[in-house]
Design a protein around this motif. Sequence first.
Motif, PDB file in Angstrom:
ATOM      1  N   LEU A   1      43.334  -2.321 -26.001  1.00 49.56           N
ATOM      2  CA  LEU A   1      41.903  -2.012 -26.155  1.00 49.56           C
ATOM      3  C   LEU A   1      41.466  -0.950 -25.148  1.00 49.56           C
ATOM      4  O   LEU A   1      40.690  -0.049 -25.474  1.00 49.56           O
TER       5      LEU A   1
ATOM      6  N   ASP B   1      45.003  13.391 -24.051  1.00 45.93           N
ATOM      7  CA  ASP B   1      44.487  12.173 -23.416  1.00 45.93           C
ATOM      8  C   ASP B   1      45.489  11.646 -22.384  1.00 45.93           C
ATOM      9  O   ASP B   1      45.137  11.384 -21.231  1.00 45.93           O
TER      10      ASP B   1
ATOM     11  N   MET C   1      37.332   7.565 -37.511  1.00 45.77           N
ATOM     12  CA  MET C   1      36.732   6.913 -36.337  1.00 45.77           C
ATOM     13  C   MET C   1      36.055   5.594 -36.729  1.00 45.77           C
ATOM     14  O   MET C   1      36.087   4.627 -35.957  1.00 45.77           O
TER      15      MET C   1
ATOM     16  N   LEU D   1      35.878  15.479 -28.815  1.00 48.42           N
ATOM     17  CA  LEU D   1      36.429  16.555 -29.653  1.00 48.42           C
ATOM     18  C   LEU D   1      35.547  16.770 -30.879  1.00 48.42           C
ATOM     19  O   LEU D   1      35.323  17.901 -31.312  1.00 48.42           O
TER      20      LEU D   1
ATOM     21  N   LEU E   1      40.783  -6.400 -33.443  1.00 51.45           N
ATOM     22  CA  LEU E   1      41.725  -6.620 -32.341  1.00 51.45           C
ATOM     23  C   LEU E   1      41.043  -7.414 -31.221  1.00 51.45           C
ATOM     24  O   LEU E   1      41.611  -8.376 -30.690  1.00 51.45           O
TER      25      LEU E   1
ATOM     26  N   GLN F   1      37.787  10.190 -26.343  1.00 57.94           N
ATOM     27  CA  GLN F   1      38.362  11.540 -26.463  1.00 57.94           C
ATOM     28  C   GLN F   1      38.054  12.128 -27.844  1.00 57.94           C
ATOM     29  O   GLN F   1      37.648  13.295 -27.964  1.00 57.94           O
ATOM     30  N   LEU F   2      38.206  11.322 -28.887  1.00 58.53           N
ATOM     31  CA  LEU F   2      37.900  11.800 -30.248  1.00 58.53           C
ATOM     32  C   LEU F   2      36.419  12.135 -30.391  1.00 58.53           C
ATOM     33  O   LEU F   2      36.048  13.129 -31.030  1.00 58.53           O
ATOM     34  N   ALA F   3      35.552  11.298 -29.787  1.00 58.10           N
ATOM     35  CA  ALA F   3      34.110  11.556 -29.888  1.00 58.10           C
ATOM     36  C   ALA F   3      33.761  12.886 -29.216  1.00 58.10           C
ATOM     37  O   ALA F   3      32.950  13.666 -29.734  1.00 58.10           O
TER      38      ALA F   3
ATOM     39  N   GLU G   1      43.337   1.440 -23.872  1.00 62.88           N
ATOM     40  CA  GLU G   1      43.848   2.740 -24.328  1.00 62.88           C
ATOM     41  C   GLU G   1      43.102   3.229 -25.565  1.00 62.88           C
ATOM     42  O   GLU G   1      42.816   4.419 -25.711  1.00 62.88           O
ATOM     43  N   LEU G   2      42.809   2.307 -26.471  1.00 60.37           N
ATOM     44  CA  LEU G   2      42.092   2.675 -27.695  1.00 60.37           C
ATOM     45  C   LEU G   2      40.694   3.193 -27.353  1.00 60.37           C
ATOM     46  O   LEU G   2      40.227   4.189 -27.931  1.00 60.37           O
ATOM     47  N   ASP G   3      40.027   2.551 -26.408  1.00 59.90           N
ATOM     48  CA  ASP G   3      38.690   3.005 -26.021  1.00 59.90           C
ATOM     49  C   ASP G   3      38.730   4.406 -25.414  1.00 59.90           C
ATOM     50  O   ASP G   3      37.868   5.245 -25.707  1.00 59.90           O
ATOM     51  N   ALA G   4      39.747   4.647 -24.570  1.00 58.60           N
ATOM     52  CA  ALA G   4      39.867   5.983 -23.971  1.00 58.60           C
ATOM     53  C   ALA G   4      40.116   7.028 -25.067  1.00 58.60           C
ATOM     54  O   ALA G   4      39.535   8.119 -25.048  1.00 58.60           O
ATOM     55  N   TYR G   5      40.929   6.660 -26.037  1.00 58.62           N
ATOM     56  CA  TYR G   5      41.241   7.608 -27.127  1.00 58.62           C
ATOM     57  C   TYR G   5      40.018   7.848 -28.008  1.00 58.62           C
ATOM     58  O   TYR G   5      39.739   8.990 -28.411  1.00 58.62           O
ATOM     59  N   MET G   6      39.271   6.791 -28.311  1.00 57.30           N
ATOM     60  CA  MET G   6      38.074   6.958 -29.141  1.00 57.30           C
ATOM     61  C   MET G   6      37.025   7.807 -28.419  1.00 57.30           C
ATOM     62  O   MET G   6      36.319   8.608 -29.055  1.00 57.30           O
TER      63      MET G   6
ATOM     64  N   LEU H   1      38.863   3.155 -37.023  1.00 55.53           N
ATOM     65  CA  LEU H   1      39.314   2.722 -35.691  1.00 55.53           C
ATOM     66  C   LEU H   1      38.324   1.726 -35.079  1.00 55.53           C
ATOM     67  O   LEU H   1      38.737   0.751 -34.442  1.00 55.53           O
TER      68      LEU H   1
ATOM     69  N   LYS I   1      45.715  11.692 -17.758  1.00 55.09           N
ATOM     70  CA  LYS I   1      45.634  10.470 -16.962  1.00 55.09           C
ATOM     71  C   LYS I   1      46.344  10.674 -15.626  1.00 55.09           C
ATOM     72  O   LYS I   1      47.313  11.423 -15.549  1.00 55.09           O
TER      73      LYS I   1
ATOM     74  N   ARG J   1      39.315  -1.900 -33.942  1.00 53.35           N
ATOM     75  CA  ARG J   1      39.060  -2.308 -32.561  1.00 53.35           C
ATOM     76  C   ARG J   1      38.361  -3.668 -32.528  1.00 53.35           C
ATOM     77  O   ARG J   1      38.720  -4.539 -31.741  1.00 53.35           O
TER      78      ARG J   1
END
Lengths: 298, 298
Positions: free
Chosen positions: A242, B198, B249, A255, B259, A251-253, A244-249, B252, B202, B256
Amino acid sequence: MNKVVIVGVGLIGGSFARALKKAGAVRHVVGIERSAAYGARALALGIVDEVATDFAAVADADMVLLAAPVAQTGRILAALAPHLSPGTVVTDAGSTKADVAAAARAALGERVRQFVPGHPIAGRETNGPDAAIVDLYVGKKFVLTPLAENAPADVEKVAEAWRACGAIIHRLTPEEHDKVFAAVSHLPHLLAYALVDDIANKPHADLLFQYAASGFRDFTRIAGSSPEMWRDISLANSAALLTELDAYMAQLAQLRARLAAGDGATLEAVYGNAQRARRQWIEAIEAAEAPPPADSAE
Amino acid sequence: MNKVVIVGVGLIGGSFARALKKAGAVRHVVGIERSAAYGARALALGIVDEVATDFAAVADADMVLLAAPVAQTGRILAALAPHLSPGTVVTDAGSTKADVAAAARAALGERVRQFVPGHPIAGRETNGPDAAIVDLYVGKKFVLTPLAENAPADVEKVAEAWRACGAIIHRLTPEEHDKVFAAVSHLPHLLAYALVDDIANKPHADLLFQYAASGFRDFTRIAGSSPEMWRDISLANSAALLTELDAYMAQLAQLRARLAAGDGATLEAVYGNAQRARRQWIEAIEAAEAPPPADSAE
């Protein structure tokens, strides 16, 4: 070693047995197998010397490897605990480690000191005893994730066994392990599954798949993995996943906002940074596939 | 054809020239190249019979292929417009099509009827005239995206040329094309770039890359692509790409939530649906790599 017990003689457990035998590192291998067919097959293939269904078979073993689905770890450890001799070291091959450590503490109590968890970074798309091969671990990483309770000699015994299989030993704590693999393995799996499911659920899915090409094929290869196994991994490592997924989401937001604003300079900077980082990573792999950097190796 | 002019004699344009020549489908090939080195090299390799720097070279051509970066399409069409004979058909090989159609209408006015856009679904990681190969398009899809203004005979002329190169002709409108490729190509590229960027940003990036394995390698292969090219594609197709990105998104965000709730049944259902859809897609590819379904082929 005189006697090694393998719980689950499929790809992972069977390849470990084959490699130990080839290295002359074990005299007698016992397989404990729920599936009578797998047990008989492992015996016929010479992967194991004996098949047992009762956990009493671990009594005088030097080492026990758990190579059954990771969700069964607690149940298996509880079943073998009454038969565990003080001199036996138990290890495992699960893809997540903090949950395995917790299950081991719950099942074994103070005898958790005899349990040294680990994770071989190797696999194939096939399974069962017929998939087991002698060189599955040659040149591959084995991540030892010892517990504070473990005696150094027991940790070394596990490392030595995997070294005999050809693996390169790395060492992380269970928590470090789970954070690292959440980022570089568990998250990409979730992202690939999500993309294919997203496309498959669109009304014009057939049209879309018709034009999907080699880039899509590679990007989604990991979405061909076992749904049951990845459900278990996702749940077992959900906290780190979760994060990692939050950090990626996020990042997508970001972009998305840059794309909507037509900000080509930022898009190019992100894409260029990714291309550069990936190229350096690939070059590092190619330059030093065999010996790991001194600061990370055992 | 008597004379074909290729604007940009790199991988795409050079391979088209080589394939047409091998098929005996053209007598004389002229390359228009900004790079004197590329032009000389294409001549030395026999890819073109003549190199020009002036767009007057298109005057008596049967066909002109634009194979320069797609962002230059408008500029190139404006430059060649004054020299365009009524019998010449112009086509292109850009990865986005609605923006190309708009650029062509702006640059060519009513002579846009002579411009038949298209997109060969083929590529390699190398570029320049030395990368050009005779069989790049054999068995690959060529997506024709004709305009309402095009004469059927001109559309067929372009299809015939790509057929001579071994390509399988498909047909979509420019808008359909851009929606399809936003989903199966442009979005996966953005996702792969985003993941590598991403991770690379880090603080413990080195540790993470150290444990990245073959799944990560395949998932991120497309993040090795040209940042400039994918910046241009992202911007040129931003409307369709934003639509796909938003859907992904949302997917996802749902995953999320499942999960975080520990909902293993839903995770397994999503992963399982993806695995099934991907397997069916791979089987369909393998079963019928060559002839496309009748309803989608020309």
